[in-house]
Design an enzyme around this catalytic site. Structure first.
Site, PDB file in Angstrom:
ATOM      1  N   HIS A   1     -21.114  12.928 -26.196  1.00  0.00           N
ATOM      2  CA  HIS A   1     -21.174  11.626 -26.585  1.00  0.00           C
ATOM      3  C   HIS A   1     -20.796   9.987 -26.790  1.00  0.00           C
ATOM      4  O   HIS A   1     -21.242   8.802 -26.922  1.00  0.00           O
ATOM      5  CB  HIS A   1     -20.136  11.341 -27.715  1.00  0.00           C
ATOM      6  CG  HIS A   1     -18.484  12.399 -26.640  1.00  0.00           C
ATOM      7  ND1 HIS A   1     -18.843  13.102 -25.583  1.00  0.00           N
ATOM      8  CD2 HIS A   1     -17.628  11.414 -26.215  1.00  0.00           C
ATOM      9  CE1 HIS A   1     -17.541  12.752 -25.011  1.00  0.00           C
ATOM     10  NE2 HIS A   1     -16.928  12.209 -25.556  1.00  0.00           N
TER      11      HIS A   1
ATOM     12  N   LYS B   1      -1.850   5.484 -23.296  1.00  0.00           N
ATOM     13  CA  LYS B   1      -1.045   5.770 -24.847  1.00  0.00           C
ATOM     14  C   LYS B   1      -0.196   5.980 -24.760  1.00  0.00           C
ATOM     15  O   LYS B   1       0.691   4.514 -25.184  1.00  0.00           O
ATOM     16  CB  LYS B   1      -1.902   7.158 -25.181  1.00  0.00           C
ATOM     17  CG  LYS B   1      -3.443   8.394 -25.468  1.00  0.00           C
ATOM     18  CD  LYS B   1      -4.188   8.300 -24.216  1.00  0.00           C
ATOM     19  CE  LYS B   1      -5.015   8.939 -24.312  1.00  0.00           C
ATOM     20  NZ  LYS B   1      -6.016   8.858 -23.456  1.00  0.00           N
TER      21      LYS B   1
ATOM     22  N   PHE C   1      -8.996  18.381 -24.686  1.00  0.00           N
ATOM     23  CA  PHE C   1      -9.661  17.102 -24.888  1.00  0.00           C
ATOM     24  C   PHE C   1     -10.722  17.488 -24.335  1.00  0.00           C
ATOM     25  O   PHE C   1     -10.853  18.318 -23.320  1.00  0.00           O
ATOM     26  CB  PHE C   1      -8.367  15.717 -24.815  1.00  0.00           C
ATOM     27  CG  PHE C   1      -9.162  14.948 -24.846  1.00  0.00           C
ATOM     28  CD1 PHE C   1     -10.264  14.541 -25.854  1.00  0.00           C
ATOM     29  CD2 PHE C   1      -9.512  14.268 -23.607  1.00  0.00           C
ATOM     30  CE1 PHE C   1      -9.996  12.538 -25.598  1.00  0.00           C
ATOM     31  CE2 PHE C   1     -10.736  12.639 -23.457  1.00  0.00           C
ATOM     32  CZ  PHE C   1     -10.435  11.889 -24.950  1.00  0.00           C
ATOM     33  N   ASP C   2     -11.699  16.909 -25.335  1.00  0.00           N
ATOM     34  CA  ASP C   2     -13.477  16.398 -23.691  1.00  0.00           C
ATOM     35  C   ASP C   2     -13.024  16.490 -22.515  1.00  0.00           C
ATOM     36  O   ASP C   2     -13.718  17.475 -21.572  1.00  0.00           O
ATOM     37  CB  ASP C   2     -14.014  15.625 -24.245  1.00  0.00           C
ATOM     38  CG  ASP C   2     -13.826  14.229 -24.333  1.00  0.00           C
ATOM     39  OD1 ASP C   2     -12.510  13.659 -24.272  1.00  0.00           O
ATOM     40  OD2 ASP C   2     -14.437  13.468 -24.962  1.00  0.00           O
TER      41      ASP C   2
ATOM     42  N   ASP D   1       0.100  18.303 -21.303  1.00  0.00           N
ATOM     43  CA  ASP D   1      -0.905  17.353 -21.840  1.00  0.00           C
ATOM     44  C   ASP D   1      -0.001  16.288 -22.707  1.00  0.00           C
ATOM     45  O   ASP D   1      -0.532  16.137 -23.711  1.00  0.00           O
ATOM     46  CB  ASP D   1      -2.443  17.538 -22.218  1.00  0.00           C
ATOM     47  CG  ASP D   1      -3.414  16.296 -22.268  1.00  0.00           C
ATOM     48  OD1 ASP D   1      -2.455  15.482 -22.167  1.00  0.00           O
ATOM     49  OD2 ASP D   1      -4.330  16.581 -21.797  1.00  0.00           O
TER      50      ASP D   1
ATOM     51  N   ALA E   1       0.336  12.920 -23.006  1.00  0.00           N
ATOM     52  CA  ALA E   1      -0.330  12.075 -23.474  1.00  0.00           C
ATOM     53  C   ALA E   1       0.031  11.085 -24.761  1.00  0.00           C
ATOM     54  O   ALA E   1       0.761   9.760 -24.074  1.00  0.00           O
ATOM     55  CB  ALA E   1      -1.868  11.642 -23.807  1.00  0.00           C
TER      56      ALA E   1
ATOM     57  N   TYR F   1       0.803  -0.910   0.007  1.00  0.00           N
ATOM     58  CA  TYR F   1      -0.049   0.412  -0.153  1.00  0.00           C
ATOM     59  C   TYR F   1       0.427   0.837  -0.181  1.00  0.00           C
ATOM     60  O   TYR F   1       0.815   1.805  -0.771  1.00  0.00           O
ATOM     61  CB  TYR F   1      -0.815  -0.131   1.105  1.00  0.00           C
ATOM     62  CG  TYR F   1      -2.101   1.184   1.201  1.00  0.00           C
ATOM     63  CD1 TYR F   1      -2.995   0.263   0.281  1.00  0.00           C
ATOM     64  CD2 TYR F   1      -1.363   2.540   1.501  1.00  0.00           C
ATOM     65  CE1 TYR F   1      -4.222   1.913   0.481  1.00  0.00           C
ATOM     66  CE2 TYR F   1      -2.710   3.320   1.120  1.00  0.00           C
ATOM     67  CZ  TYR F   1      -4.169   2.985   0.670  1.00  0.00           C
ATOM     68  OH  TYR F   1      -5.215   4.285   1.124  1.00  0.00           O
TER      69      TYR F   1
HETATM   70  N1  F0G Z   1      -5.677  14.019 -22.885  1.00  0.00           N
HETATM   71  C1  F0G Z   1      -5.853  13.916 -23.961  1.00  0.00           C
HETATM   72  C2  F0G Z   1      -5.216  14.808 -25.701  1.00  0.00           C
HETATM   73  C3  F0G Z   1      -6.549  12.259 -23.837  1.00  0.00           C
HETATM   74  O1  F0G Z   1      -6.515  12.108 -25.437  1.00  0.00           O
HETATM   75  C4  F0G Z   1      -7.019  11.725 -23.303  1.00  0.00           C
HETATM   76  C5  F0G Z   1      -7.506  10.974 -23.760  1.00  0.00           C
HETATM   77  C6  F0G Z   1      -7.225  12.729 -22.166  1.00  0.00           C
HETATM   78  C7  F0G Z   1      -6.347  13.437 -22.133  1.00  0.00           C
HETATM   79  C8  F0G Z   1      -7.661  11.840 -21.276  1.00  0.00           C
HETATM   80  O2  F0G Z   1      -7.032  10.863 -20.032  1.00  0.00           O
HETATM   81  O3  F0G Z   1      -8.549   8.771 -20.796  1.00  0.00           O
HETATM   82  O4  F0G Z   1      -6.537   8.106 -19.727  1.00  0.00           O
HETATM   83  O5  F0G Z   1      -8.770   9.610 -18.452  1.00  0.00           O
HETATM   84  N2  F0G Z   1      -8.060  10.422 -24.940  1.00  0.00           N
HETATM   85  C9  F0G Z   1      -8.878   9.435 -24.828  1.00  0.00           C
HETATM   86  C10 F0G Z   1      -9.197   9.136 -26.666  1.00  0.00           C
HETATM   87  C11 F0G Z   1     -10.176   8.792 -24.268  1.00  0.00           C
HETATM   88  O6  F0G Z   1     -10.056   8.575 -27.140  1.00  0.00           O
HETATM   89  O7  F0G Z   1      -8.622   9.777 -27.188  1.00  0.00           O
HETATM   90  P1  F0G Z   1      -7.704   9.182 -20.494  1.00  0.00           P
END
Ligand code: F0G
Length: 460
Positions: A447, A256, A122-123, A213, A215, A69
């Site tokens: 969506h 990613k 991102f969304d 960001d 990713a 833990y």
């Molecule tokens: N930032 C970016 C640029 C992303 O593409 C995503 C996720 C996130 C943040 C959020 O990260 O999913 O680990 O919570 N993108 C996925 C996609 C879901 O399909 O593009 P997460």
């Protein structure tokens, strides 16, 4: 060298349902491909997130994961790898990218109504800015929305608009700038190092924190190496490090370029910020040495982050996505050009000019592609953008895309050839593709859960 820089040790059967069955499944899903079962999908290009195949070294690392833990050895090993790659002294684990956003964004937005600027949020980032009382603003360059005109760095943030925004509203009205590398929303498009340096300079002069960001930090580094003057031949690790060095912090969805199925990180340089974030990690994600990941996940991520920066892997990865794009162009399917790092973004707005944004051309094309060949892509357009929380108006996306996101190390070129051929067949009968009307609209992140019927009663 044409071959993949790996060989395959384990396989997972997939199958293509018959046409009538695909139509039945799609109707049950309210024409929303998010609501399909994966067993009913032949090639699944819904996302490149968490869908990666791990290497034998990663699977081996899983077994060695320390599930303690507190003070897990796997955590300390991961922390060391992350510090070495990124240079950030403070590393916090979270379960995925949006966990990072939930932890960090409310700590950045200091009061209601502050702006959070970005190249294109991102969304989930946008949703967390909204939830924190902030106001998300996208400052992508005009070329990003013009899919037909190639530009090597469509992910760049428009620095003139950034300066003008800061002049007009004052630096105090801006909580932070988030630079998303690569920019998913506009097509997995890279941000140039030159642009990142310019943005960092403006942020520093204004006293506004700059976050990445990150990713897809490795794919961004590879595209910079391929496209930016003076970067050819540099190692992706060195290029990625240059980006991290410019920022005050970073959010990372490890699903990613971490080459794992779950995980995330928050990184920062400032100890005071770290002290504010740490209790939020403990409350929302888990103790500071696991943050919602299992010890085995931490171990696999430590290996994955290094593998993602391997030049042979990146050349294969970006090359495969680019091949899919080339096949689609040959078939006359309009796409965001040039092809970005993780996905091909089909310009559904251009392919289906008879469907207006409010009838969701990207989602309509996603439904049609599944019907045609069992392939699942996803809309990235006005459906995903949702509504302005103040006015209730639908927000306009830079373009109406169908995204075909390629999982890492999962599909062969033959799978992608099937995708290209299926989409080419849809393109030949594009004029008959119908728009979608929402029959159920969820209050947020619509969506994922929305349901639709076909615009034309003859079909739905
Ligand atoms: N930032 C970016 C640029 C992303 O593409 C995503 C996720 C996130 C943040 C959020 O990260 O999913 O680990 O919570 N993108 C996925 C996609 C879901 O399909 O593009 P997460």
């Amino acid at each position: 060298m044409k071959g993949e820089p790996f060989r395959i040790k384990m396989v997972e059967p997939i199958r293509l349902l018959g046409r009538a069955e695909r139509e039945a499944r799609l109707r049950e899903a309210g024409l929303n491909v998010f609501l399909l079962r994966s067993a009913d999908v032949y090639v699944d290009l819904l996302t490149d997130s968490g869908t990666n195949a791990m290497s034998d070294r990663q699977w081996a690392a899983l077994v060695t994961g320390d599930e303690a833990y507190a003070g897990s050895r796997s955590w300390h090993e991961l922390e060391e790898v992350v510090r070495r790659i990124t240079g950030f002294p403070f590393v916090l684990p979270v379960h995925q990218g949006r966990g990072a956003e939930k932890v960090a964004i409310p700590a950045l937005v200091r009061r209601e109504g502050q702006f959070v600027l970005g190249n294109a949020h991102f969304d989930t980032t946008r949703a967390h800015i909204d939830l924190a009382g902030g106001r998300p603003v996208d400052l992508y360059i005009p070329e990003a929305a013009d899919t037909a005109t190639p530009h090597p760095f469509k992910g760049d943030l428009d620095v003139e608009r950034l300066s003008a925004f800061l002049d007009e509203h004052g630096a105090d009205a801006v909580a932070a700038v988030i630079l998303t590398i690569t920019s998913n929303t506009v097509g997995g498009q890279p941000v140039s190092l030159r642009n990142a340096r310019e943005v960092a300079r403006i942020c520093r002069a204004a006293g506004v924190p700059l976050f990445l960001d990150a990713a897809r930090f490795a794919e961004n580094a590879w595209l910079v190496r391929e496209r930016e003057e003076g970067q050819a031949g540099r190692s992706p690790a060195a290029i990625a490090r240059d980006f991290f060095d410019l920022a005050d912090g970073a959010f990372v969805s490890a699903k990613k370029d971490g080459l794992v199925n779950i995980g995330g990180l928050v990184l920062c340089r400032d100890e005071e910020l770290y002290r504010r974030l740490a209790p939020r990690v403990v409350a929302y994600e888990g103790f500071l040495t696991y943050g919602g990941m299992a010890g085995r996940d931490l171990a696999a991520l430590a290996v994955g982050l290094e593998e993602a920066l391997d030049p042979a892997y990146l050349a294969y990865r970006v090359g495969q996505v680019r091949r899919l794009g080339a096949w689609l162009l040959e078939a006359g399917v309009p796409i965001q050009e040039p092809v970005g790092g993780h996905a091909v973004f089909v310009d559904a707005g251009r392919l289906l000019p008879h469907i207006p944004p409010g009838r969701y051309p990207g989602a309509a094309l996603a439904a049609e592609l599944y019907l045609e060949c069992g392939v699942r892509g996803v809309e990235v357009g006005s459906l995903l953008m949702g509504r302005d929380p103040e006015t209730g108006e639908e927000r306009r996306a830079p373009a109406e895309f169908l995204r075909l996101a390629v999982p890492r190390r999962v599909y062969t070129d033959n799978h992608l050839a099937d995708v290209a051929e299926g989409l080419a067949r849809v393109a030949r009968r594009a004029a008959g593709v119908r728009g979608l009307r929402m029959t159920y609209e969820p209050p947020a992140l619509r969506h994922f859960l929305a349901r639709f019927r076909w615009e034309d009663a003859a079909r739905g």
